[in-house]
Design a protein around this motif. Structure first.
Motif, PDB file in Angstrom:
ATOM      1  N   THR A 151     -20.081  22.038  -3.899  1.00 54.43           N
ATOM      2  CA  THR A 151     -20.959  22.074  -5.124  1.00 54.43           C
ATOM      3  C   THR A 151     -20.341  23.485  -5.561  1.00 54.43           C
ATOM      4  O   THR A 151     -20.536  24.370  -4.960  1.00 54.43           O
ATOM      5  N   ARG A 176     -27.837  17.617 -18.099  1.00 50.47           N
ATOM      6  CA  ARG A 176     -26.974  16.372 -17.878  1.00 50.47           C
ATOM      7  C   ARG A 176     -25.390  16.646 -18.042  1.00 50.47           C
ATOM      8  O   ARG A 176     -24.668  16.219 -17.525  1.00 50.47           O
ATOM      9  N   ALA A 206     -23.866  18.512 -14.984  1.00 54.57           N
ATOM     10  CA  ALA A 206     -23.933  17.380 -14.148  1.00 54.57           C
ATOM     11  C   ALA A 206     -22.589  16.660 -14.368  1.00 54.57           C
ATOM     12  O   ALA A 206     -21.679  16.576 -13.199  1.00 54.57           O
ATOM     13  N   CYS A 229     -21.620  16.317 -10.134  1.00 53.89           N
ATOM     14  CA  CYS A 229     -22.759  16.479  -9.415  1.00 53.89           C
ATOM     15  C   CYS A 229     -23.963  15.686 -10.032  1.00 53.89           C
ATOM     16  O   CYS A 229     -23.853  15.478 -10.979  1.00 53.89           O
ATOM     17  N   SER A 230     -25.128  15.077  -9.187  1.00 55.54           N
ATOM     18  CA  SER A 230     -26.120  14.667  -9.611  1.00 55.54           C
ATOM     19  C   SER A 230     -27.025  15.400 -10.285  1.00 55.54           C
ATOM     20  O   SER A 230     -27.016  16.710 -10.178  1.00 55.54           O
ATOM     21  N   ARG A 231     -27.903  14.888 -11.297  1.00 58.31           N
ATOM     22  CA  ARG A 231     -28.712  15.785 -11.923  1.00 58.31           C
ATOM     23  C   ARG A 231     -29.792  16.440 -11.262  1.00 58.31           C
ATOM     24  O   ARG A 231     -30.231  17.575 -11.352  1.00 58.31           O
ATOM     25  N   ASN A 232     -30.161  15.516 -10.134  1.00 57.15           N
ATOM     26  CA  ASN A 232     -31.188  16.292  -9.025  1.00 57.15           C
ATOM     27  C   ASN A 232     -30.469  17.394  -8.437  1.00 57.15           C
ATOM     28  O   ASN A 232     -31.144  18.334  -8.091  1.00 57.15           O
ATOM     29  N   THR A 233     -29.198  17.495  -8.078  1.00 59.27           N
ATOM     30  CA  THR A 233     -28.518  18.638  -7.275  1.00 59.27           C
ATOM     31  C   THR A 233     -28.714  19.771  -8.416  1.00 59.27           C
ATOM     32  O   THR A 233     -28.906  20.796  -7.961  1.00 59.27           O
TER      33      THR A 233
END
Length: 50
Positions: free
Chosen positions: A2, A18, A21, A26-30
């Motif tokens: 990451t 967004r 990401a 990477c995911s938006r959650n990350t």
């Protein structure tokens, strides 16, 4: 791996989570968790230079 620095750099420039990401794959959650944790421990992005 990451790209934490890149995520925080982009966030400090006002880029949306967004778009960060998508750029960093990477995911938006990350992204959200990294930004939240950085704020909790007091990390700041680089100051904007003119």
């Amino acid at each position: 791996m990451t790209p934490y620095r890149e995520i925080l750099r982009l966030h400090s420039q006002g880029i949306s989570q967004r778009n960060i990401a998508a750029s960093c794959v990477c995911s938006r959650n990350t992204i959200s968790k990294i930004i939240q944790r950085a704020e909790e421990i007091g990390l700041r992005g680089r100051p904007k230079t003119k």
